[in-house]
Design a protein around this motif. Structure first.
Motif, PDB file in Angstrom:
ATOM      1  N   VAL A  92      51.681  30.658  46.021  1.00  0.00           N
ATOM      2  CA  VAL A  92      52.678  30.123  46.572  1.00  0.00           C
ATOM      3  C   VAL A  92      53.619  31.042  46.099  1.00  0.00           C
ATOM      4  O   VAL A  92      54.787  31.974  46.981  1.00  0.00           O
ATOM      5  N   ALA A  93      53.566  31.749  45.010  1.00  0.00           N
ATOM      6  CA  ALA A  93      54.666  32.869  44.654  1.00  0.00           C
ATOM      7  C   ALA A  93      54.437  34.382  44.762  1.00  0.00           C
ATOM      8  O   ALA A  93      55.954  34.480  45.616  1.00  0.00           O
ATOM      9  N   ILE A  94      53.246  34.223  45.554  1.00  0.00           N
ATOM     10  CA  ILE A  94      52.576  35.355  46.502  1.00  0.00           C
ATOM     11  C   ILE A  94      53.405  35.417  47.558  1.00  0.00           C
ATOM     12  O   ILE A  94      54.234  36.394  47.838  1.00  0.00           O
ATOM     13  N   ALA A  95      53.484  33.898  48.045  1.00  0.00           N
ATOM     14  CA  ALA A  95      52.934  34.234  50.006  1.00  0.00           C
ATOM     15  C   ALA A  95      55.059  33.923  49.777  1.00  0.00           C
ATOM     16  O   ALA A  95      55.678  34.480  50.865  1.00  0.00           O
ATOM     17  N   GLY A  96      55.571  33.465  48.832  1.00  0.00           N
ATOM     18  CA  GLY A  96      57.280  33.806  48.829  1.00  0.00           C
ATOM     19  C   GLY A  96      57.915  35.000  48.365  1.00  0.00           C
ATOM     20  O   GLY A  96      59.144  35.077  48.120  1.00  0.00           O
ATOM     21  N   HIS A  97      57.171  36.204  47.981  1.00  0.00           N
ATOM     22  CA  HIS A  97      57.521  37.488  47.288  1.00  0.00           C
ATOM     23  C   HIS A  97      58.347  37.195  45.631  1.00  0.00           C
ATOM     24  O   HIS A  97      59.518  37.852  45.651  1.00  0.00           O
ATOM     25  N   SER A  98      57.937  36.384  45.258  1.00  0.00           N
ATOM     26  CA  SER A  98      58.964  35.457  44.130  1.00  0.00           C
ATOM     27  C   SER A  98      58.068  36.524  42.543  1.00  0.00           C
ATOM     28  O   SER A  98      58.696  36.297  41.336  1.00  0.00           O
ATOM     29  N   VAL A  99      56.415  37.245  43.418  1.00  0.00           N
ATOM     30  CA  VAL A  99      55.904  38.095  42.303  1.00  0.00           C
ATOM     31  C   VAL A  99      55.663  38.934  43.231  1.00  0.00           C
ATOM     32  O   VAL A  99      55.239  39.511  44.086  1.00  0.00           O
ATOM     33  N   SER A 100      55.628  40.535  42.041  1.00  0.00           N
ATOM     34  CA  SER A 100      55.421  41.816  43.096  1.00  0.00           C
ATOM     35  C   SER A 100      54.057  41.686  42.426  1.00  0.00           C
ATOM     36  O   SER A 100      53.407  40.901  41.452  1.00  0.00           O
ATOM     37  N   PRO A 101      53.451  41.841  43.439  1.00  0.00           N
ATOM     38  CA  PRO A 101      51.811  42.556  43.470  1.00  0.00           C
ATOM     39  C   PRO A 101      51.246  42.556  42.252  1.00  0.00           C
ATOM     40  O   PRO A 101      49.601  42.620  41.363  1.00  0.00           O
ATOM     41  N   PRO A 102      51.538  44.041  40.724  1.00  0.00           N
ATOM     42  CA  PRO A 102      51.076  43.781  39.845  1.00  0.00           C
ATOM     43  C   PRO A 102      51.334  43.123  38.824  1.00  0.00           C
ATOM     44  O   PRO A 102      50.367  42.426  37.979  1.00  0.00           O
ATOM     45  N   ASP A 103      52.339  41.971  39.080  1.00  0.00           N
ATOM     46  CA  ASP A 103      52.774  40.887  38.053  1.00  0.00           C
ATOM     47  C   ASP A 103      51.083  39.436  38.361  1.00  0.00           C
ATOM     48  O   ASP A 103      51.015  39.046  38.026  1.00  0.00           O
ATOM     49  N   ALA A 104      51.538  39.533  39.816  1.00  0.00           N
ATOM     50  CA  ALA A 104      50.693  38.468  40.414  1.00  0.00           C
ATOM     51  C   ALA A 104      49.177  38.443  39.569  1.00  0.00           C
ATOM     52  O   ALA A 104      48.460  38.037  39.742  1.00  0.00           O
TER      53      ALA A 104
END
Length: 604
Positions: free
Chosen positions: A276-288
């Motif tokens: 959900v955080a990835i889809a909502g762009h609330s987390v960067s790819p490196p952090d994800a």
């Protein structure tokens, strides 16, 4: 359970031994038996085995199992009693009823044990469709999906609704979602005929497979059959809502599933929250990627880790994080059955590895070497893989990272090179180990690849390297022996004697290899003559020094080392000690033995 185990084991191949009635006299002893030293230790007679009546035909004549009601059978204490009191004539039938009851209660391991005991007693059971169905169901319960699908895919079971239901469940668990969805229509009747409690694992498998292939709406409809508080259903509802871009609804379902679900459900819910955080762009790819790694640290295996790795692989490619891409992709290929995805993914990972190892990649050389070592199974097979490894080894050697280069090529030597191809590679590995000041490992590389099929030239190359390693280990006599029969062995032995200051042996070994008087005096030839002069001076061989001067005076005329030659070949009483050190220092460093001579001092 002990009673059950004994009943199954005894019934499979044996019957009880005959025991004489109480009070029956023992048979008369054979004359002389008492005098036999080992008579008391004679083992008891082997318990005779009894072949049970064949059951395959009987089972084949029974009504075919087409739904959940076909798994009616006895379990528990009553089953143990029946097995313990069974006769050979009805033992297989009782086992069959017990196995069906175990499958009904989803005790796959025990069911598999009973079915295997039946098969051992009558191998033809493996040809009977009801037995194949029961075995496939038990294997599905055990998570042995590939074997389950194989057992459930005989011609007689292809259109069987109950077989379709179990096949769908096994395929969904293995990650083959499209194939699992393809079984739903066939399995519908068998699933719907079950009581609600027994439908659960089949409905969850069908819903999960539908979500995996991008069909969330049918999955949500099926999940309406479950309670709104059911954590397994809420996890799937969250995934379906996420597929429909309803991020808030998905987040709520994942949070609810995490409150009351099993550890696996909680791990899946945590993964869903990351999605959900990835889809909502609330987390960067490196952090994800970091969050996914943390999740996998606490949960390994199954659909959860597979999905986490798949997501991480996609993020790593997007972020051009080569290490994360290689790590996640290689883990997927190592531990999960990727089906049709395996080939394209493997090709992508090979391209990534090639890009990492290219000199222009910008990846620091030590890091590139580490990536290759960690993911070396991704290297191309055959010649392309060898070229890749050799190029990396060349770069490591040029940078002075001899140990890393040796480790890299040692893997090639032991795991990939075959037969005579090991010859030149073993010489290079030994050379790198010597440069890394590890002569013991150089010897090991040579010794473990010894074989009679090498050419004579290859044997000589290996012997030269063996001599260098032995010298570096302080075993000069063994080094000299290793050079017996090697064409330039005398020159290498002379190099060893020069370094150990064994002047007499040096003169003996080098005398025959001195250059001709009219030979062009390059640096190695000058070094050979000047060293010979030093050894003669150390031995007080003034007669030979005069002869040496007369032989090479013209050749040294005009050379930078002419002064050193004149000094070293002068009469001993005329040598100026103050100038002697300078003359010896003027001897060219080029070894008359070539690169082998240079290795004698390398790494020290």
């Amino acid at each position: 359970m002990r009673t059950l185990f004994l009943a199954l084991a005894a019934g499979a191949t044996t019957t009880a031994p005959t025991v004489a009635p109480h009070g029956t006299p023992a048979p008369a002893a054979t004359p002389g038996a008492a005098a036999t030293p080992h008579a008391a230790a004679t083992p008891a007679a082997t318990i005779p085995s009894v072949a049970l009546p064949r059951f395959a035909a009987t089972l084949a004549q029974m009504p075919m199992i087409t739904g959940g009601d076909g798994w009616s059978g006895v379990t528990g204490t009553e089953a143990w009693h029946q097995l313990a009191t069974a006769t050979p004539d009805n033992r297989q039938s009782i086992r069959w009823n017990y196995a069906k009851g175990l499958i009904r209660t989803e005790r796959g391991g025990e069911a598999m044990g009973v079915l295997e005991a039946m098969r051992l007693a009558d191998p033809d059971l493996a040809l009977v469709a009801p037995f194949q169905l029961a075995r496939g169901a038990a294997l599905t319960l055990l998570g042995r999906d590939a074997e389950a699908v194989e057992s459930l895919s005989s011609a007689e079971l292809v259109g069987n609704a109950e077989a379709c239901a179990w096949r769908m469940r096994a395929l969904a668990h293995s990650g083959a979602a499209p194939e699992a969805v393809g079984q739903i229509e066939c399995a519908r009747g068998a699933i719907n005929a079950r009581v609600p409690r027994d439908r659960v694992p089949f409905m969850l498998a069908a819903a999960g497979a539908a979500i995996d292939i991008g069909q969330p709406q049918p999955a949500l409809q099926w999940l309406q059959l479950f309670s709104d508080r059911n954590p397994d259903a809420n996890l799937l509802r969250g995934r379906a809502l996420l597929a429909q871009k309803d991020l808030a609804g998905a987040r709520l379902r994942f949070e609810r599933a995490a409150l009351t679900g099993s550890p696996e459900v909680k791990a899946g819910a945590k993964l869903g929250a990351i999605e959900v955080a990835i889809a909502g762009h609330s987390v960067s790819p490196p952090d994800a990627i970091k969050q996914l790694d943390a999740l996998r640290f606490g949960w390994r295996g199954g659909a959860v880790e597979r999905r986490a790795l798949t997501i991480e692989y996609g993020l790593a490619k997007e972020a051009q994080d080569l290490r994360a891409e290689l790590k996640s992709g290689a883990t997927l290929l190592r531990y999960f059955k990727m089906g049709a995805q395996a080939g394209p993914m493997f090709a992508e990972l090979q391209q990534t590895l090639n890009a990492v190892l290219a000199p222009e990649s910008g990846v620091p050389l030590p890091q590139a070497a580490g990536l290759y070592w960690d993911f070396r199974e991704l290297a191309p097979a055959g010649g392309d893989g060898d070229v890749l490894a050799n190029r990396l080894a060349d770069r490591l050697q040029a940078a002075g990272l001899y140990a890393r280069a040796a480790e890299l090529l040692s893997y090639q030597l032991t795991q990939r090179a075959q037969d005579v191809a090991q010859g030149p590679l073993s010489v290079r590995v030994a050379m790198l180990q010597i440069l890394a000041n590890r002569p013991d490992l150089a010897l090991k590389a040579l010794q473990t690849t010894e074989q009679p099929s090498y050419s004579e030239q290859m044997r000589w190359d290996r012997k030269r390297m063996e001599a260098v390693a032995l010298h570096r280990l302080g075993k000069d006599e063994a080094a000299a022996a290793a050079l017996d029969g090697v064409p330039d062995g005398a020159a290498v032995r002379a190099e060893i004697h020069w370094r150990t200051q064994d002047w007499g042996a040096f003169v003996t070994e080098s005398e025959k290899s001195l250059p001709g008087a009219k030979t062009a005096m390059a640096a190695p030839q000058q070094a050979a003559v000047l060293r010979y002069a030093v050894a003669l001076a150390m031995l007080n061989r003034e007669d030979k020094l005069r002869g040496l001067h007369g032989r090479y005076a013209t050749a040294f005329k005009g050379l930078p080392t002419a002064g050193a030659f004149d000094m070293l070949t002068a009469s001993i009483d005329r040598i100026d000690p103050a100038k002697l050190d300078a003359a010896i220092g003027a001897i060219p460093e080029a070894s008359p033995a070539g690169s082998i001579g240079d290795l004698l001092d390398a790494g020290g």
